[in-house]
Design a protein around this motif. Structure first.
Motif, PDB file in Angstrom:
ATOM      1  N   THR A   1      69.514  73.556 172.683  1.00 29.85           N
ATOM      2  CA  THR A   1      70.228  73.067 173.711  1.00 29.85           C
ATOM      3  C   THR A   1      70.776  74.310 174.778  1.00 29.85           C
ATOM      4  OG1 THR A   1      70.993  71.391 172.344  1.00 29.85           O
ATOM      5  CG2 THR A   1      72.247  71.800 174.558  1.00 29.85           C
TER       6      THR A   1
ATOM      7  N   VAL B   1      69.085  74.862 178.754  1.00 27.79           N
ATOM      8  CA  VAL B   1      70.109  74.687 179.701  1.00 27.79           C
ATOM      9  C   VAL B   1      69.959  75.843 180.419  1.00 27.79           C
ATOM     10  CG1 VAL B   1      72.658  74.738 180.308  1.00 27.79           C
ATOM     11  CG2 VAL B   1      71.643  73.068 178.531  1.00 27.79           C
TER      12      VAL B   1
ATOM     13  N   VAL C   1      75.381  69.413 185.405  1.00 26.70           N
ATOM     14  CA  VAL C   1      75.543  69.856 184.215  1.00 26.70           C
ATOM     15  C   VAL C   1      76.772  69.213 183.365  1.00 26.70           C
ATOM     16  CG1 VAL C   1      76.003  72.004 182.838  1.00 26.70           C
ATOM     17  CG2 VAL C   1      74.279  71.896 184.571  1.00 26.70           C
TER      18      VAL C   1
ATOM     19  N   ILE D   1      78.429  74.752 177.272  1.00 28.94           N
ATOM     20  CA  ILE D   1      77.112  74.361 178.027  1.00 28.94           C
ATOM     21  C   ILE D   1      77.166  74.833 179.377  1.00 28.94           C
ATOM     22  CG2 ILE D   1      76.004  72.174 178.777  1.00 28.94           C
ATOM     23  CD1 ILE D   1      75.193  73.099 176.102  1.00 28.94           C
TER      24      ILE D   1
ATOM     25  N   ALA E   1      75.024  77.309 181.728  1.00 29.59           N
ATOM     26  CA  ALA E   1      74.590  76.998 183.123  1.00 29.59           C
ATOM     27  C   ALA E   1      74.765  77.897 184.130  1.00 29.59           C
ATOM     28  CB  ALA E   1      75.217  75.486 183.342  1.00 29.59           C
TER      29      ALA E   1
END
Length: 221
Positions: A34, A38, A77, A101, A105
């Motif tokens: 993941t 990303v 995002v 996350i 990004a």
């Protein structure tokens, strides 16, 4: 020039994978794949935002805003990160992963913009902070919630004795339910939801309950 773009995407993907590896080791919702995707995808979007429209520069009556795609991606995002957040046993889970996350990004965007040192430095800083702060300082640990099932003798005052023992250890009682055991009238089953301070573990809590003479068994989860 395009080789340089590919290099940026590779570096961004590796930085994301490093953060994902740390999350995977802690058995979090988002892991290596993941975070890798990303960071890689955001680097691509940033490259497109900066360089994808250079063939149109000579067009008349045309205005370009290189930051427009990047700004929209930052908002998008947020939806991905929100999917990592959920409620479990009256406690919010996944906040750190969602923030990771979002930070990943940003790292992908920085490297996609050619800011290698900023992106790589942020990756190192995020990993260092996670390693340093996770479980190292008890006063920073967040409270945890859990469920306990306690079986004890059906005698007056035993429930209050158990609840008072928990309160003495600064355990917050969220809710509880008690009923007689259908198979053994001399036993009461107490299901209780508790919030435990970050500095206390469930392993430390169990002996406190089990040392009561009226308690027959304790189950967690």
């Amino acid at each position: 020039m395009e080789f340089n773009f590919l290099l940026r995407m590779v570096v961004a993907g590796l930085c994301g994978a490093f953060i994902g590896f740390e999350r995977k080791n802690r058995m979090k919702e988002a892991g290596i794949r993941t975070h890798f995707v990303v960071a890689l995808g955001l680097a691509l979007m940033m490259i497109i935002s900066k360089y994808g429209f250079q063939d149109q520069i000579g067009w008349s009556n045309l205005g370009l805003d290189p930051s427009r795609i990047a700004a929209q991606v930052v908002s998008g995002v947020g939806f991905l990160g929100a999917g990592m957040i959920f409620m479990q046993r009256q406690t919010v889970k996944g906040l750190t992963t969602a923030a990771g996350i979002w930070a990943t990004a940003g790292i992908g965007m920085a490297i996609g913009a050619g800011m290698y040192w900023v992106g790589a430095g942020t990756t190192v800083f995020v990993l260092f902070a996670q390693k340093l702060l996770h479980g190292r300082f008890h006063w920073l640990a967040a409270p945890k919630s859990d469920q306990m099932t306690i079986r004890f003798d059906n005698e007056p005052g035993n429930i209050n004795q158990i609840l008072e023992r928990l309160k003495e250890k600064n355990i917050t009682i969220l809710s509880f339910h008690a009923e007689n055991d259908a198979n053994d009238p001399s036993e009461i089953i107490l299901e209780i939801f508790i919030k435990i301070p970050g500095a206390v573990t469930i392993e430390q809590l169990l002996p406190i309950i089990q040392e009561l003479s009226s308690v027959r068994s304790v189950e967690v989860g």
